[in-house]
Design a protein around this motif. Sequence first.
Motif, PDB file in Angstrom:
ATOM      1  N   SER A   7       0.824  -1.211   0.000  1.00  0.00           N
ATOM      2  CA  SER A   7       0.000   0.000   0.000  1.00  0.00           C
ATOM      3  C   SER A   7       0.855   1.257   0.000  1.00  0.00           C
ATOM      4  CB  SER A   7      -0.942  -0.002   1.205  1.00  0.00           C
ATOM      5  OG  SER A   7      -0.216  -0.128   2.418  1.00  0.00           O
ATOM      6  N   ARG A   8       2.061   1.187   0.581  1.00  0.00           N
ATOM      7  CA  ARG A   8       2.946   2.364   0.590  1.00  0.00           C
ATOM      8  C   ARG A   8       3.384   2.700  -0.827  1.00  0.00           C
ATOM      9  NH1 ARG A   8       8.132   2.132   4.344  1.00  0.00           N
ATOM     10  NH2 ARG A   8       6.480   2.227   5.911  1.00  0.00           N
ATOM     11  N   ALA A   9       3.805   1.700  -1.589  1.00  0.00           N
ATOM     12  CA  ALA A   9       4.237   1.941  -2.965  1.00  0.00           C
ATOM     13  C   ALA A   9       3.108   2.522  -3.802  1.00  0.00           C
ATOM     14  CB  ALA A   9       4.755   0.645  -3.585  1.00  0.00           C
ATOM     15  N   LEU A  10       1.918   1.943  -3.666  1.00  0.00           N
ATOM     16  CA  LEU A  10       0.773   2.434  -4.427  1.00  0.00           C
ATOM     17  C   LEU A  10       0.412   3.857  -4.011  1.00  0.00           C
ATOM     18  CD1 LEU A  10      -1.463   1.945  -6.455  1.00  0.00           C
ATOM     19  CD2 LEU A  10      -2.811   0.872  -4.641  1.00  0.00           C
ATOM     20  N   GLY A  11       0.460   4.125  -2.697  1.00  0.00           N
ATOM     21  CA  GLY A  11       0.146   5.467  -2.215  1.00  0.00           C
ATOM     22  C   GLY A  11       1.113   6.508  -2.751  1.00  0.00           C
ATOM     23  N   ILE A  12       2.398   6.174  -2.808  1.00  0.00           N
ATOM     24  CA  ILE A  12       3.394   7.112  -3.336  1.00  0.00           C
ATOM     25  C   ILE A  12       3.122   7.412  -4.803  1.00  0.00           C
ATOM     26  CG2 ILE A  12       5.833   7.282  -3.997  1.00  0.00           C
ATOM     27  CD1 ILE A  12       6.460   5.934  -1.304  1.00  0.00           C
ATOM     28  N   LEU A  13       2.814   6.377  -5.579  1.00  0.00           N
ATOM     29  CA  LEU A  13       2.532   6.589  -7.002  1.00  0.00           C
ATOM     30  C   LEU A  13       1.269   7.420  -7.195  1.00  0.00           C
ATOM     31  CD1 LEU A  13       3.421   3.079  -8.458  1.00  0.00           C
ATOM     32  CD2 LEU A  13       4.760   5.188  -8.622  1.00  0.00           C
ATOM     33  N   LEU A  14       0.226   7.150  -6.409  1.00  0.00           N
ATOM     34  CA  LEU A  14      -1.006   7.926  -6.518  1.00  0.00           C
ATOM     35  C   LEU A  14      -0.776   9.383  -6.113  1.00  0.00           C
ATOM     36  CD1 LEU A  14      -3.639   5.406  -5.109  1.00  0.00           C
ATOM     37  CD2 LEU A  14      -3.369   6.151  -7.484  1.00  0.00           C
TER      38      LEU A  14
ATOM     39  N   VAL B 104      10.341  19.665  13.866  1.00  0.00           N
ATOM     40  CA  VAL B 104      10.510  18.489  13.013  1.00  0.00           C
ATOM     41  C   VAL B 104      10.081  17.231  13.755  1.00  0.00           C
ATOM     42  CG1 VAL B 104      12.178  17.080  11.719  1.00  0.00           C
ATOM     43  CG2 VAL B 104      12.352  19.574  11.686  1.00  0.00           C
ATOM     44  N   GLY B 105      10.438  17.156  15.037  1.00  0.00           N
ATOM     45  CA  GLY B 105      10.076  15.976  15.825  1.00  0.00           C
ATOM     46  C   GLY B 105       8.573  15.807  15.957  1.00  0.00           C
ATOM     47  N   SER B 106       7.860  16.886  16.240  1.00  0.00           N
ATOM     48  CA  SER B 106       6.409  16.780  16.408  1.00  0.00           C
ATOM     49  C   SER B 106       5.733  16.403  15.090  1.00  0.00           C
ATOM     50  CB  SER B 106       5.838  18.094  16.937  1.00  0.00           C
ATOM     51  OG  SER B 106       6.120  19.170  16.057  1.00  0.00           O
ATOM     52  N   THR B 107       6.243  16.916  13.976  1.00  0.00           N
ATOM     53  CA  THR B 107       5.666  16.567  12.674  1.00  0.00           C
ATOM     54  C   THR B 107       5.922  15.100  12.341  1.00  0.00           C
ATOM     55  OG1 THR B 107       6.078  18.839  11.936  1.00  0.00           O
ATOM     56  CG2 THR B 107       5.593  17.214  10.238  1.00  0.00           C
ATOM     57  N   THR B 108       7.106  14.616  12.673  1.00  0.00           N
ATOM     58  CA  THR B 108       7.428  13.217  12.432  1.00  0.00           C
ATOM     59  C   THR B 108       6.572  12.302  13.307  1.00  0.00           C
ATOM     60  OG1 THR B 108       9.708  13.842  11.898  1.00  0.00           O
ATOM     61  CG2 THR B 108       9.294  11.517  12.363  1.00  0.00           C
ATOM     62  N   VAL B 109       6.335  12.687  14.547  1.00  0.00           N
ATOM     63  CA  VAL B 109       5.472  11.913  15.438  1.00  0.00           C
ATOM     64  C   VAL B 109       4.045  11.847  14.879  1.00  0.00           C
ATOM     65  CG1 VAL B 109       4.367  11.922  17.713  1.00  0.00           C
ATOM     66  CG2 VAL B 109       6.834  12.278  17.513  1.00  0.00           C
ATOM     67  N   LEU B 110       3.572  12.954  14.325  1.00  0.00           N
ATOM     68  CA  LEU B 110       2.258  12.944  13.679  1.00  0.00           C
ATOM     69  C   LEU B 110       2.239  11.910  12.548  1.00  0.00           C
ATOM     70  CD1 LEU B 110      -0.568  14.071  13.094  1.00  0.00           C
ATOM     71  CD2 LEU B 110       0.531  15.850  11.690  1.00  0.00           C
ATOM     72  N   GLY B 111       3.312  11.882  11.748  1.00  0.00           N
ATOM     73  CA  GLY B 111       3.400  10.893  10.687  1.00  0.00           C
ATOM     74  C   GLY B 111       3.413   9.475  11.218  1.00  0.00           C
ATOM     75  N   LEU B 112       4.112   9.243  12.320  1.00  0.00           N
ATOM     76  CA  LEU B 112       4.137   7.914  12.941  1.00  0.00           C
ATOM     77  C   LEU B 112       2.750   7.495  13.401  1.00  0.00           C
ATOM     78  CD1 LEU B 112       7.419   8.180  15.045  1.00  0.00           C
ATOM     79  CD2 LEU B 112       6.971   6.504  13.235  1.00  0.00           C
TER      80      LEU B 112
ATOM     81  N   GLY C  82       9.787   8.942   1.601  1.00  0.00           N
ATOM     82  CA  GLY C  82       8.496   8.285   1.705  1.00  0.00           C
ATOM     83  C   GLY C  82       8.577   6.813   1.360  1.00  0.00           C
ATOM     84  N   GLY C  83       9.380   6.476   0.349  1.00  0.00           N
ATOM     85  CA  GLY C  83       9.524   5.075  -0.024  1.00  0.00           C
ATOM     86  C   GLY C  83      10.135   4.237   1.084  1.00  0.00           C
ATOM     87  N   VAL C  84      11.077   4.805   1.808  1.00  0.00           N
ATOM     88  CA  VAL C  84      11.783   4.057   2.846  1.00  0.00           C
ATOM     89  C   VAL C  84      11.030   4.072   4.180  1.00  0.00           C
ATOM     90  CG1 VAL C  84      13.914   3.951   4.196  1.00  0.00           C
ATOM     91  CG2 VAL C  84      14.015   4.442   1.751  1.00  0.00           C
ATOM     92  N   LEU C  85      10.477   5.220   4.555  1.00  0.00           N
ATOM     93  CA  LEU C  85       9.884   5.363   5.889  1.00  0.00           C
ATOM     94  C   LEU C  85       8.389   5.652   5.890  1.00  0.00           C
ATOM     95  CD1 LEU C  85      12.669   7.445   7.704  1.00  0.00           C
ATOM     96  CD2 LEU C  85      12.287   4.974   7.780  1.00  0.00           C
ATOM     97  N   GLY C  86       7.791   5.824   4.728  1.00  0.00           N
ATOM     98  CA  GLY C  86       6.362   6.060   4.676  1.00  0.00           C
ATOM     99  C   GLY C  86       5.973   7.466   5.104  1.00  0.00           C
ATOM    100  N   VAL C  87       4.801   7.597   5.705  1.00  0.00           N
ATOM    101  CA  VAL C  87       4.267   8.913   6.069  1.00  0.00           C
ATOM    102  C   VAL C  87       5.204   9.684   7.003  1.00  0.00           C
ATOM    103  CG1 VAL C  87       2.323  10.134   7.133  1.00  0.00           C
ATOM    104  CG2 VAL C  87       1.906   8.144   5.674  1.00  0.00           C
ATOM    105  N   PRO C  88       5.820   9.055   8.025  1.00  0.00           N
ATOM    106  CA  PRO C  88       6.763   9.823   8.857  1.00  0.00           C
ATOM    107  C   PRO C  88       7.923  10.392   8.047  1.00  0.00           C
ATOM    108  CG  PRO C  88       6.237   7.721   9.874  1.00  0.00           C
ATOM    109  CD  PRO C  88       5.660   7.675   8.501  1.00  0.00           C
ATOM    110  N   GLY C  89       8.424   9.623   7.084  1.00  0.00           N
ATOM    111  CA  GLY C  89       9.508  10.125   6.247  1.00  0.00           C
ATOM    112  C   GLY C  89       9.075  11.292   5.392  1.00  0.00           C
ATOM    113  N   LEU C  90       7.886  11.211   4.829  1.00  0.00           N
ATOM    114  CA  LEU C  90       7.369  12.295   4.002  1.00  0.00           C
ATOM    115  C   LEU C  90       7.196  13.583   4.804  1.00  0.00           C
ATOM    116  CD1 LEU C  90       4.662  10.192   2.139  1.00  0.00           C
ATOM    117  CD2 LEU C  90       6.545  11.375   1.001  1.00  0.00           C
TER     118      LEU C  90
END
Length: 325
Positions: free
Chosen positions: A2-9, A56-64, A156-164
Motif C-alpha cells: 500500500s505504501r508503494a501504491l500510495g506514493i505513485l497515486l 521536526v520531531g512533532s511533525t514526524t510523530v504525527l506521521g508515525l 516516503g519510499g523508505v519510511l512512509g508517512v513519517p519520512g514524508l
Amino acid sequence: MSRALGILLGFVADRLLGDPRRFHPVAGFGRTAARVEKHVYADTRPRGAAYAAVLVGSTTVLGLAIERLTRKHPILHTAATAAATWTVLGARSLEREAETMAALLEEKDVPAARDRLSHLCARDATNLEADDLARATVESIAENTSDACVAPLLWGGVLGVPGLLGYRAANTLDAMVGYRSPKYENFGWAAARLDDVLNLVPARVCAVLTGLAAGRPAEAVAVWRRDAPKHPSPNAGPVEAAFAGALGLTLGGTNNYGTYQEDRGMLGEGPAPAVVDIRRTAELARRVGMAAAGVAAGAAALVAAWAGARGGGRAAVLGKGKRWG
C-alpha cells in the motif's frame, strides 16, 4: 504494498493538481514555525537546535501516528500515503513557475520576471538581466528538483508517512531560517545541517537520475565528479553539476542575496544558460521526477518484502519453540 501504491497515486495527484490552492498543510506548518520563532528566537545555536527539534520531531510523530493507525488497513494506508505524498511534493508547482518565467522572458518582460524570481529563490534580482534570470531559473529548477521531488519521494519510499512529513518539515525550516544572514547565522545552523544530512543520499540519487533521464549519464557524472566540490552546498553541488552536464551548459557564478554574496563555482563546460534553456530544464526535471517516483515505489516494495521476510522468519523461530500437546 500500500505504501508503494500510495506514493505513485500521490505523485500522479501532484502532476495533475499541483499544490493545494487553499489550506496548504506545508504553508500552515510554515506559519506555525514563524509564530514559534517569534517566541523562542535567540542568536544562539542551542536555541535554534531546540526550535528545529521540536518542530521536526512533532511533525514526524504525527506521521508515525498516521502510519500506525492505518497500517493494518491497506486502503486507508494507501489513501494516507497518497495524501501525504501529494502534500509534500512541489514538482508540478516548480514546473509551473519555470513555465511562467520562460513566458515572461520570451515576451522580454524583464521587470516582471525579476519580480517573479522570488517564487523560485531568494536571490536579489534588482539588477539581473534576461540571461542572468535564465541562469537563476535553471539552477533553481535543478536544486528544487531534488528538494521538492526526489528527496521526499525517497524518504516516503523508505519510511512512509513519517519520512514524508518529517523531511518536508526539515526542508521547510531550512528554507525559512537555514540561509546565511546575520540574523540566522547561529539560530538557523541546526536546521541547515539537518537538511544537509537528510539530502545527502537523495541529492546523489537525483544526480544519477538526471544523467539517465537526459540520456547523457557519462557527461552528467563527469561534471558532477569534477565540479561539484566547487559549490558551497554539499547537496546542491552534485545536483546542479549533473544538470549542467546533462544539459551541456555552464552553471554557477556569484549570486547576490541582498545581505551577502555567494560564489557557487563554475559547473560544466558549455554556454551559459539562455532563455531557451528554461523549458529544456523543466522538461528534464519532469522526467527526473517520474524516474524518482518509480525508484521510491521500488524502495517501498523492497522495504515491505524485507519486513515480510523478517516477520516470517520470526514466526518460524517462535513456532519451533512451541510444544503441542
